[in-house]
Design a protein around this motif. Structure first.
Motif, PDB file in Angstrom:
ATOM      1  N   HIS A 143       0.853  -1.191   0.000  1.00  0.00           N
ATOM      2  CA  HIS A 143       0.000   0.000   0.000  1.00  0.00           C
ATOM      3  C   HIS A 143       0.886   1.236   0.000  1.00  0.00           C
ATOM      4  O   HIS A 143       2.121   1.117   0.002  1.00  0.00           O
ATOM      5  CB  HIS A 143      -0.968  -0.014   1.190  1.00  0.00           C
ATOM      6  N   ASP A 147       5.335   5.151   5.449  1.00  0.00           N
ATOM      7  CA  ASP A 147       6.349   4.227   5.986  1.00  0.00           C
ATOM      8  C   ASP A 147       6.573   3.019   5.073  1.00  0.00           C
ATOM      9  O   ASP A 147       7.331   2.105   5.424  1.00  0.00           O
ATOM     10  CB  ASP A 147       5.995   3.772   7.411  1.00  0.00           C
ATOM     11  N   HIS A 148       5.949   3.037   3.907  1.00  0.00           N
ATOM     12  CA  HIS A 148       6.142   1.952   2.931  1.00  0.00           C
ATOM     13  C   HIS A 148       6.702   2.450   1.601  1.00  0.00           C
ATOM     14  O   HIS A 148       7.297   1.686   0.860  1.00  0.00           O
ATOM     15  CB  HIS A 148       4.816   1.211   2.712  1.00  0.00           C
ATOM     16  N   ASP A 235       0.401  -4.491   6.233  1.00  0.00           N
ATOM     17  CA  ASP A 235      -0.058  -3.894   7.492  1.00  0.00           C
ATOM     18  C   ASP A 235      -1.353  -4.521   8.008  1.00  0.00           C
ATOM     19  O   ASP A 235      -2.184  -3.840   8.596  1.00  0.00           O
ATOM     20  CB  ASP A 235      -0.245  -2.380   7.309  1.00  0.00           C
ATOM     21  N   HIS A 238      -0.592  -4.361  13.308  1.00  0.00           N
ATOM     22  CA  HIS A 238       0.307  -3.353  13.892  1.00  0.00           C
ATOM     23  C   HIS A 238       0.716  -3.741  15.303  1.00  0.00           C
ATOM     24  O   HIS A 238       1.615  -3.140  15.879  1.00  0.00           O
ATOM     25  CB  HIS A 238      -0.359  -1.978  13.909  1.00  0.00           C
ATOM     26  N   HIS A 282       5.078  -4.718  10.228  1.00  0.00           N
ATOM     27  CA  HIS A 282       5.167  -4.187  11.593  1.00  0.00           C
ATOM     28  C   HIS A 282       5.302  -5.315  12.615  1.00  0.00           C
ATOM     29  O   HIS A 282       4.944  -5.157  13.773  1.00  0.00           O
ATOM     30  CB  HIS A 282       3.970  -3.281  11.888  1.00  0.00           C
TER      31      HIS A 282
END
Ligand SMILES: [Zn+2]
Length: 290
Positions: A143, A147-148, A235, A238, A282
Motif C-alpha cells: 500500500h 512508511d512503505h 499492514d 500493527h 510491523h
C-alpha cells in the motif's frame, strides 16, 4: 566483518538446505517457529535481518528502524485490562517498521521500502544481502502509506532507478483521488516512478509467481502477496501479540476498520489452512510467524 558473516551464512543456507547453521540465535528462532528440516533460517547479530528459504524462494525480513520499537496500547482503542495482563503487553506491543526481500534464481523483489529517513537500515541491509539499489528488479507495494514508500525517494530522486514498481490499481486510484492535503507524498511518488509503474488487479500473478491478494481495509487497495509458502501481509497487523489472538482490534491507522477486521480474520484462517509463513511490515523480530 558482519557483512562477511552474513554472506557466509547466506551461502551456507543456500548450500545446505537440510542442516541448520551452527548459531544459537538461529537455533532458538528455528525452535520458536517450529521450522522443519526443509527450512533454513538465518538471523543476523542485531536481529534486523531474518532470512528463510523454502521451495526455492529465499525471503528476508528487514527491519528498517534502527532501534527496537513498541507500539503504544492506546493505538488500539480500549483494550481490557485482563487481556493486557494475560498477553503481557502492559508496556506496549513489540513492533517494527520493516520491508521484505524475496530472492530467487531469476530476480530480486523488494516488498515495500520503509520510511527512507536518516538512520534507516534498508539500504545497508539490502547491500549485505547482495542487492544494490541500482540493480534491484522490482518493488511490489502492499500500500502507499509513507512508511512503505518513503524509502523509494531521496531528495526528489529515485532510490531504485531501474526497478519496476507494482501497485494495486485500487490503491493507486484511491490515493490519486484524495484531497491535495492528504496525498502529496503519494503524488510525488507516482510522478517520479510514472515510467516504471505497473498497476495490477487482485488475484493477478506477478513476475516470479507472486500472487496479489485482496486485503483491503487498512487502505483501499491494501494487498497481501503470496509467494509459495510465504504470505507477505503488509499492514494487516500493527500489534501482532494482540491482533493475532484478537483480530477484532484495529489500529488507529486502519482506514476502513470493518474491512480491516475481515481481512485480518480471512488471512489468519488462510495461513492456518495452508501452513503459510506470514511476514509483516510491523512484526517484531524475527519478522515472521508460522
Ligand atoms: Zn505501515
Amino acid at each position: 566483518m558482519r557483512y562477511f558473516m552474513l554472506l557466509a551464512a547466506a551461502f551456507l543456507s543456500a548450500a545446505c538446505q537440510h542442516s541448520q547453521p551452527e548459531n544459537s540465535v538461529v537455533d532458538a528462532v528455528a525452535k520458536q517457529q517450529e521450522c522443519t528440516a526443509a527450512d533454513t533460517v538465518y538471523m543476523n547479530a542485531d536481529s534486523t535481518i531474518c532470512s528463510l528459504k523454502i521451495d526455492g524462494y529465499k525471503v528476508s525480513w528487514i527491519r528498517d528502524n534502527a532501534s527496537r520499537k513498541n507500539n503504544e496500547l492506546k493505538l488500539f482503542g480500549e483494550v481490557p485490562a485482563g487481556l493486557i495482563d494475560s498477553l503481557g503487553i502492559a508496556n506496549g506491543i513489540p513492533s517494527s517498521m520493516s520491508a521484505v526481500l524475496l530472492q530467487c534464481d531469476t530476480a530480486n523483489v523488494l516488498f515495500d521500502a520503509g520510511l527512507g529517513m536518516p538512520g534507516c537500515l534498508l539500504l545497508s541491509s539490502l547491500d549485505s544481502l547482495g542487492v544494490k539499489a541500482e540493480t534491484l528488479d522490482r518493488v511490489y507495494l502492499t500500500h502507499l502509506h509513507p512508511d512503505h514508500i518513503g524509502g523509494l525517494m531521496a531528495n526528489g530522486q529515485k532510490v531504485f532507478p531501474n526497478a519496476k514498481v507494482y501497485v494495486a490499481k485500487a490503491e493507486y486510484d484511491a490515493w490519486m483521488n484524495m484531497p491535495e492535503d492528504k496525498n502529496q507524498m503519494q503524488v510525488a511518488f507516482a510522478k517520479l516512478y510514472a515510467d516504471n509503474m505497473v498497476l495490477f488487479e487482485f488475484n493477478d500473478t506477478l513476475p516470479v509467481g507472486v500472487v496479489a491478494l485482496d486485503a483491503k481495509g487498512h487502505t483501499p487497495g491494501h494487498t497481501v502477496f503470496e509467494a509459495g509458502k510465504f504470505l507477505i501481509v503488509g499492514d494487516l497487523f500493527h500489534g501482532l501479540a494482540l491482533q493475532m489472538a484478537h483480530p477484532e482490534f484495529c489500529a488507529f491507522y486502519d482506514m476502513d476498520p470493518e474491512n480491516a477486521v475481515k481481512s485480518r480474520e480471512k488471512f489468519i484462517s488462510y495461513a492456518k489452512e495452508k501452513g503459510s509463513v506470514m511476514l509483516g511490515m510491523h512484526f517484531p523480530e524475527p519478522g515472521f510467524v508460522k
